[in-house]
Design a protein around this motif. Structure first.
Motif, PDB file in Angstrom:
ATOM      1  N   GLU A  82       4.579   0.041  -0.686  1.00 21.98           N
ATOM      2  CA  GLU A  82       4.807   1.482  -0.798  1.00 21.98           C
ATOM      3  C   GLU A  82       4.530   2.176   0.531  1.00 21.98           C
ATOM      4  O   GLU A  82       5.231   3.120   0.923  1.00 21.98           O
ATOM      5  CB  GLU A  82       3.914   2.061  -1.893  1.00 21.98           C
ATOM      6  CG  GLU A  82       4.147   3.546  -2.136  1.00 21.98           C
ATOM      7  CD  GLU A  82       3.198   4.144  -3.154  1.00 21.98           C
ATOM      8  OE1 GLU A  82       3.277   5.361  -3.383  1.00 21.98           O
ATOM      9  OE2 GLU A  82       2.367   3.394  -3.714  1.00 21.98           O
ATOM     10  N   HIS A  83       3.512   1.708   1.232  1.00 20.89           N
ATOM     11  CA  HIS A  83       3.178   2.273   2.537  1.00 20.89           C
ATOM     12  C   HIS A  83       4.337   2.072   3.511  1.00 20.89           C
ATOM     13  O   HIS A  83       4.737   2.996   4.239  1.00 20.89           O
ATOM     14  CB  HIS A  83       1.901   1.604   3.065  1.00 20.89           C
ATOM     15  CG  HIS A  83       1.360   2.192   4.318  1.00 20.89           C
ATOM     16  ND1 HIS A  83       1.827   1.849   5.568  1.00 20.89           N
ATOM     17  CD2 HIS A  83       0.380   3.116   4.525  1.00 20.89           C
ATOM     18  CE1 HIS A  83       1.155   2.515   6.487  1.00 20.89           C
ATOM     19  NE2 HIS A  83       0.264   3.291   5.887  1.00 20.89           N
ATOM     20  N   TYR A 114       7.481   1.626   2.787  1.00 20.78           N
ATOM     21  CA  TYR A 114       8.627   2.452   2.389  1.00 20.78           C
ATOM     22  C   TYR A 114       8.457   3.897   2.861  1.00 20.78           C
ATOM     23  O   TYR A 114       9.375   4.508   3.414  1.00 20.78           O
ATOM     24  CB  TYR A 114       8.814   2.458   0.860  1.00 20.78           C
ATOM     25  CG  TYR A 114       9.511   3.703   0.407  1.00 20.78           C
ATOM     26  CD1 TYR A 114      10.852   3.916   0.724  1.00 20.78           C
ATOM     27  CD2 TYR A 114       8.816   4.719  -0.242  1.00 20.78           C
ATOM     28  CE1 TYR A 114      11.480   5.093   0.378  1.00 20.78           C
ATOM     29  CE2 TYR A 114       9.426   5.896  -0.586  1.00 20.78           C
ATOM     30  CZ  TYR A 114      10.771   6.084  -0.275  1.00 20.78           C
ATOM     31  OH  TYR A 114      11.388   7.266  -0.591  1.00 20.78           O
ATOM     32  N   GLU A 115       7.270   4.479   2.654  1.00 22.81           N
ATOM     33  CA  GLU A 115       7.067   5.885   3.011  1.00 22.81           C
ATOM     34  C   GLU A 115       7.184   6.079   4.517  1.00 22.81           C
ATOM     35  O   GLU A 115       7.737   7.083   4.984  1.00 22.81           O
ATOM     36  CB  GLU A 115       5.707   6.353   2.518  1.00 22.81           C
ATOM     37  CG  GLU A 115       5.557   7.862   2.456  1.00 22.81           C
ATOM     38  CD  GLU A 115       6.388   8.511   1.364  1.00 22.81           C
ATOM     39  OE1 GLU A 115       7.237   9.371   1.692  1.00 22.81           O
ATOM     40  OE2 GLU A 115       6.191   8.169   0.186  1.00 22.81           O
ATOM     41  N   VAL A 142       2.229  13.727   5.304  1.00 21.95           N
ATOM     42  CA  VAL A 142       2.671  12.373   4.969  1.00 21.95           C
ATOM     43  C   VAL A 142       2.146  11.369   5.993  1.00 21.95           C
ATOM     44  O   VAL A 142       1.561  10.336   5.639  1.00 21.95           O
ATOM     45  CB  VAL A 142       4.199  12.299   4.868  1.00 21.95           C
ATOM     46  CG1 VAL A 142       4.661  10.845   4.756  1.00 21.95           C
ATOM     47  CG2 VAL A 142       4.705  13.092   3.681  1.00 21.95           C
ATOM     48  N   GLU A 188      10.812   6.045   5.463  1.00 22.18           N
ATOM     49  CA  GLU A 188      11.483   7.303   5.139  1.00 22.18           C
ATOM     50  C   GLU A 188      11.233   8.369   6.198  1.00 22.18           C
ATOM     51  O   GLU A 188      12.062   9.257   6.419  1.00 22.18           O
ATOM     52  CB  GLU A 188      11.018   7.804   3.769  1.00 22.18           C
ATOM     53  CG  GLU A 188      11.800   9.008   3.268  1.00 22.18           C
ATOM     54  CD  GLU A 188      11.353   9.470   1.905  1.00 22.18           C
ATOM     55  OE1 GLU A 188      10.746  10.560   1.828  1.00 22.18           O
ATOM     56  OE2 GLU A 188      11.606   8.738   0.930  1.00 22.18           O
ATOM     57  N   CYS A 189      10.090   8.282   6.882  1.00 20.77           N
ATOM     58  CA  CYS A 189       9.803   9.252   7.943  1.00 20.77           C
ATOM     59  C   CYS A 189      10.841   9.183   9.058  1.00 20.77           C
ATOM     60  O   CYS A 189      11.093  10.178   9.744  1.00 20.77           O
ATOM     61  CB  CYS A 189       8.409   8.999   8.533  1.00 20.77           C
ATOM     62  SG  CYS A 189       7.043   9.372   7.423  1.00 20.77           S
ATOM     63  N   LEU A 218       1.623   9.478  -4.667  1.00 24.55           N
ATOM     64  CA  LEU A 218       2.541   9.674  -3.550  1.00 24.55           C
ATOM     65  C   LEU A 218       1.777   9.997  -2.268  1.00 24.55           C
ATOM     66  O   LEU A 218       0.808  10.771  -2.278  1.00 24.55           O
ATOM     67  CB  LEU A 218       3.520  10.811  -3.850  1.00 24.55           C
ATOM     68  CG  LEU A 218       4.508  10.580  -4.991  1.00 24.55           C
ATOM     69  CD1 LEU A 218       5.340  11.837  -5.210  1.00 24.55           C
ATOM     70  CD2 LEU A 218       5.415   9.396  -4.682  1.00 24.55           C
ATOM     71  N   TYR A 219       2.214   9.396  -1.173  1.00 22.89           N
ATOM     72  CA  TYR A 219       1.645   9.757   0.122  1.00 22.89           C
ATOM     73  C   TYR A 219       2.049  11.185   0.487  1.00 22.89           C
ATOM     74  O   TYR A 219       3.167  11.615   0.213  1.00 22.89           O
ATOM     75  CB  TYR A 219       2.111   8.788   1.202  1.00 22.89           C
ATOM     76  CG  TYR A 219       1.467   7.434   1.105  1.00 22.89           C
ATOM     77  CD1 TYR A 219       0.146   7.237   1.504  1.00 22.89           C
ATOM     78  CD2 TYR A 219       2.160   6.336   0.583  1.00 22.89           C
ATOM     79  CE1 TYR A 219      -0.458   5.995   1.412  1.00 22.89           C
ATOM     80  CE2 TYR A 219       1.570   5.085   0.490  1.00 22.89           C
ATOM     81  CZ  TYR A 219       0.256   4.925   0.901  1.00 22.89           C
ATOM     82  OH  TYR A 219      -0.336   3.695   0.791  1.00 22.89           O
ATOM     83  N   LEU A 239      -0.570   8.298   5.541  1.00 22.88           N
ATOM     84  CA  LEU A 239      -0.279   6.913   5.912  1.00 22.88           C
ATOM     85  C   LEU A 239      -1.331   6.384   6.883  1.00 22.88           C
ATOM     86  O   LEU A 239      -1.752   5.223   6.801  1.00 22.88           O
ATOM     87  CB  LEU A 239       1.107   6.822   6.544  1.00 22.88           C
ATOM     88  CG  LEU A 239       2.301   7.090   5.623  1.00 22.88           C
ATOM     89  CD1 LEU A 239       3.590   7.197   6.439  1.00 22.88           C
ATOM     90  CD2 LEU A 239       2.434   5.993   4.576  1.00 22.88           C
TER      91      LEU A 239
END
Length: 568
Positions: free
Chosen positions: A414-415, A417-418, A363, A421-422, A551-552, A367
């Motif tokens: 989206e970047h 957000y991902e 992930v 989440e990390c 999805l990343y 990114l």
């Protein structure tokens, strides 16, 4: 003995970092396209924005947002916006580093690259202040179209690296020992200023992006002088960016059609121009920066460029602010990657560091790919704006700016957000910067033309400026033979261009597809030519082969995630 408030397994603060030196793609891009001697001042900026003090100012500027003060204590209408001192410290540092107009003050090959790098570094940590910084930079070529008196009066102030937050006059009495002029009706005295920031006010309630639907009227006064033709404006603007600025570029309907005007906040005699801030917008993000609705009623303005050619004049500004949307999104992606990589290198779960767990490593590496592609593209575009650019380079940037604005800015939310989440639950809290970044990134996809506006602009280029497509494919074609997936994508993109060009009726439906394809092709081309093989291969295989995924972290087998993470 167990202590319930003993804190373990939490990453240390990410402070005291040179944000320039630790950003390998940015360092390499500056070395490649920037000027000799750029590294020391950029490292100074990198250390400054990476300090705990600057990060604290970024937090304060967003948690203590600007406030409208419509009247002073005597009841006089002043229409001023008050900011936390932290915002002024941030904006002052950015202006002092030349993140606004250094490329104009000291032009030459690489000047725009160096300026873009400084802009990116400041926007990486606090993006809200970047709005007036960007608009002041972009206003310079528009002001060049103004009459000599107006240009000579204001241009030195735009190019200045001084920062003076008070609204003051331009051209007021500056004799040694002279007292400041009193404000009309009370309030603070007017003072002469060495510097100025410039905003813009284009859109209206009924039109939005369709500025030709504007109804704000411009009536000539007949009092023309060295500043040019003087007008009075009457109307309402739905979005006015950075209303605390010293002057604005405004579109209004004159007898000859939609025209561009220069509107100062303070008139040459020291009196306040009519600039009624109706309210500040309550925005999703971009909280440190004020956006407003404004009313003009007999507001003094001077014509810039030809009457009826307002769009042609203001597009000089819009083109460069679109580039800054790309740079600003790249800045946000860099912040997201840096925070995510820092977290996974210091946080353990299920018996090992997160960075050593393949799913998480994939992930963050993905990114990082997105961030590097955005950064390299932004810097290459900046190089195309230097004053040594030839006709082919100017044609290239016409199309490349549009497709990059469309795609990179679309990828920003989206970047963010991902990356958020990390960090797990920490990322979702306001105590960490990625919640703020998540709210920020959508703005850059909207500002200066949302997705459909930009995609349709790409079709306009195809119809009216086909040489831009030739120049674009000449540039991206320099990577031909460097990667099989790229070569196939290059041929497919050229085929799609021919199909869209031959089907005018169906072209709008495919506008987004075309913009996306061209943007990915440009990014892949630059990575194949300039980034390590592990980065170029992973990007080309994950973005150009098949459907590219959504999805990343869904990287193809065999990708060297360790090599990619080493650059994060």
């Amino acid at each position: 003995m167990i202590h319930t408030h003993e804190v373990v397994n939490q990453p240390p603060p990410r402070e005291g970092v040179d944000e320039f030196a630790t950003d390998a793609p940015l360092v390499e891009a500056v070395a490649r396209w920037g000027r000799a001697g750029a590294v020391p001042p950029l490292s100074e900026v990198g250390v400054h924005v990476g300090s705990a003090a600057f990060q604290r100012d970024a937090e304060l500027a967003n948690t203590h947002p600007p406030v409208l003060r419509s009247h002073d204590r005597w009841g006089v209408r002043v229409d001023e916006v008050e900011y936390d001192d932290a915002y002024h410290r941030i904006l002052g540092a950015a202006v002092g580093a030349g993140a606004h107009t250094s490329a104009w003050a000291d032009p030459g090959a690489g000047a725009n690259v160096d300026r873009a790098a400084a802009f990116l570094l400041f926007a990486q940590v606090e993006p809200g202040h970047a709005c007036p910084v960007s608009m002041t930079h972009a206003a310079v070529p528009v002001l060049e179209l103004a009459a000599s008196g107006l240009r000579d009066e204001w241009m030195p102030r735009l190019l200045s690296r001084a920062y003076e937050p008070e609204l003051g006059g331009v051209g007021l009495e500056t004799r040694p020992g002279a007292a400041p002029r009193p404000a009309q009706g009370g309030g603070r005295p007017r003072v002469a200023k060495r510097s100025a920031l410039v905003g813009m006010a284009m859109t209206e309630k009924q039109g939005g992006s369709d500025v030709r639907a504007n109804t704000t009227r411009a009536e000539p006064t007949g009092a023309d002088d060295a500043r040019g033709r003087e007008f009075r404006l009457t109307g309402h603007k739905w979005f006015c960016s950075a209303p605390m600025s010293d002057a604005f570029l405004v579109l209004a309907q004159a007898q000859g059609g939609l025209s561009c005007f220069f509107v100062p906040r303070v008139l040459p005699d020291g009196s306040r121009n009519v600039f009624r801030i109706q309210r500040l917008k309550d925005k999703l993000g971009n909280r440190s920066n004020a956006s407003s609705e404004v009313e003009f009623e007999g507001t003094t303005a001077w014509l810039v460029g030809e009457e009826g050619r307002g769009v042609a004049a203001i597009v000089q500004m819009v083109t460069r602010t679109r580039l800054d949307c790309v740079i600003g999104t790249a800045a946000g992606m860099r912040q997201s990657v840096a925070e995510a990589a820092w977290h996974v290198r210091h946080r353990s779960a299920f018996g090992s560091l997160l960075v050593d767990q393949p799913a998480m490593a994939a992930v963050v590496a993905d990114l990082a790919l997105e961030s590097e592609a955005a950064t390299v593209t932004a810097m290459r575009l900046a190089r195309a704006y230097d004053d040594d650019a030839d006709d082919a380079e100017r044609a290239f940037r016409r199309l490349a700016t549009a497709v990059s604005k469309f795609w990179i800015c679309k990828r920003g939310p989206e970047h963010a957000y991902e990356a958020l989440e990390c960090l797990g639950g920490n990322g979702y809290t306001e105590a960490f910067p990625l919640a703020r970044r998540y709210r920020e990134q959508p703005l850059l996809a909207i500002w200066e033309g949302s997705g459909n506006v930009i995609a349709l602009d790409v079709l306009r280029v195809l119809d009216r400026e086909p040489d831009a497509f030739d120049a674009f494919f000449d540039v991206v074609g320099e990577a031909a033979g460097g990667h099989a997936a790229f070569d196939l994508a290059l041929a497919e993109a050229q085929s799609i261009v021919r199909e869209v060009s031959a089907d005018a009726a169906g072209a709008p439906v495919r506008a987004r597809e075309l913009a996306e394809r061209l943007a990915l092709l440009l990014q892949a081309s630059l990575l194949v030519q300039h980034s390590p093989a592990a980065v170029a291969d992973a990007f080309a295989r994950s973005r150009l082969e098949g459907d590219g995924g959504t999805l990343y972290g869904a990287l193809p087998p065999g990708v060297d995630t360790a090599a990619i993470l080493a650059r994060a």
